[in-house]
Motif scaffolding. Sequence first.
Motif, mmCIF file in Angstrom:
data_model
loop_
_atom_site.group_PDB
_atom_site.id
_atom_site.type_symbol
_atom_site.label_atom_id
_atom_site.label_comp_id
_atom_site.label_asym_id
_atom_site.label_seq_id
_atom_site.Cartn_x
_atom_site.Cartn_y
_atom_site.Cartn_z
ATOM 1 N N GLY A 293 -15.467 -33.067 73.740
ATOM 2 C CA GLY A 293 -14.741 -32.183 72.834
ATOM 3 C C GLY A 293 -13.721 -32.863 71.951
ATOM 4 O O GLY A 293 -12.997 -32.181 71.214
ATOM 5 N N GLY B 240 -20.480 -39.473 68.242
ATOM 6 C CA GLY B 240 -20.980 -38.111 68.201
ATOM 7 C C GLY B 240 -21.285 -37.579 69.586
ATOM 8 O O GLY B 240 -21.050 -36.400 69.883
ATOM 9 N N TRP B 241 -21.830 -38.440 70.452
ATOM 10 C CA TRP B 241 -22.066 -38.034 71.847
ATOM 11 C C TRP B 241 -20.741 -37.717 72.534
ATOM 12 O O TRP B 241 -20.618 -36.684 73.213
ATOM 13 N N GLN C 286 -31.403 -40.530 66.688
ATOM 14 C CA GLN C 286 -31.366 -39.220 67.330
ATOM 15 C C GLN C 286 -32.779 -38.818 67.762
ATOM 16 O O GLN C 286 -33.374 -37.871 67.250
ATOM 17 N N GLU D 220 -18.023 -36.764 71.174
ATOM 18 C CA GLU D 220 -17.538 -35.523 70.552
ATOM 19 C C GLU D 220 -18.175 -34.304 71.207
ATOM 20 O O GLU D 220 -17.484 -33.328 71.543
ATOM 21 N N SER D 221 -19.488 -34.356 71.431
ATOM 22 C CA SER D 221 -20.189 -33.188 71.963
ATOM 23 C C SER D 221 -19.947 -32.986 73.454
ATOM 24 O O SER D 221 -19.927 -31.862 73.935
ATOM 25 N N ARG D 222 -19.753 -34.064 74.201
ATOM 26 C CA ARG D 222 -19.592 -33.953 75.656
ATOM 27 C C ARG D 222 -18.146 -33.738 76.077
ATOM 28 O O ARG D 222 -17.881 -33.024 77.048
ATOM 29 N N ARG E 13 -13.626 -29.754 69.823
ATOM 30 C CA ARG E 13 -14.900 -29.076 69.987
ATOM 31 C C ARG E 13 -14.966 -28.545 71.423
ATOM 32 O O ARG E 13 -14.147 -28.898 72.265
ATOM 33 N N HIS F 54 -28.868 -38.360 73.846
ATOM 34 C CA HIS F 54 -27.651 -37.843 74.481
ATOM 35 C C HIS F 54 -27.837 -37.747 75.997
ATOM 36 O O HIS F 54 -26.894 -38.010 76.756
#
Length: 291
Positions: A132, A125-126, A163, A128-130, A22, A168
């Motif tokens: 990648g 998930g955090w 959430q 993953e988003s921060r 990501r 996050h």
Amino acid sequence: MSDETDNEKAGEPAPVAQRVYRAGMVRVSPAFLGSTAFNASPEPLHISGTREQHAALFGRLEETRSADDAATLFQDYMAETFGISPDFRGAPGADGRQRFRSSYLRLLKGWMFCSNRAEGAVLKGWAESRFGLLPTYHAEPLKRLASEAWTNYAEQKLSTRFQNNMIHEQLDLLFEFCQWSLARPGAGLPDAGCAHLTLYRGVNDFEEHHIVGRCDSRAAGRRTVILRLNNLVSFTNDRNIACQFGDHILEARVPCVKLVFFRDLLPRYPFQGEGEYLVIGGDYLVTSSIL
């Protein structure tokens, strides 16, 4: 380094397909961040905008005299900013009734009980988003995005129960506080400013950790392999503790810039029983030994 694929002969699962990434928020490409090359020569990692947005906190942290003072200041700031109760329950609403508010403390507590529940999915998930890096395991291997296993993970990571309350952003601050603390004397690490720590993980099999390469040499029941670890993974600094969690002991040199949490970061809370270190994953060169 060999790329052996005779996995039935080796008794191990086949290497996974090329990793999917990501977009991250740390100004380092996910492909490099998840590589053994990054682990060998790590670069500083900072989540874009976090320290700037909370400049008052980090300015006050610079004035603290001890790790305990810094931890107290951080936790008081988090309680005030996000309405986090120290007993993990949330904060009272206008009517005086207790309102559930998701908090980094609750997620850490849930992760340490079981990393494959909803709290673990939110943390993965955090990451993953921060950073990648997509997770490779959550209760079962995550081999394809279009799969029931991935759907189950996605549903848990997006759970409305957790959430909320800018969770996050809370985790961004936890990571940045961890990185700030690592450079300070008395942070609970062997040497302030050290680049790597030797950490351990006990496993019973390699279902969760995919072997992507092997070294040619073995010695005294030990072998060096490249493992693709989950995007967020637990280690301990105590080999004896790792032995309690599996027959295979993984030993890795973990870059300090990949630490999200370590056992002495928040001394007010009982997170120290297993010497837990929460680490950003990727491909790691590890030594595997059998008890």
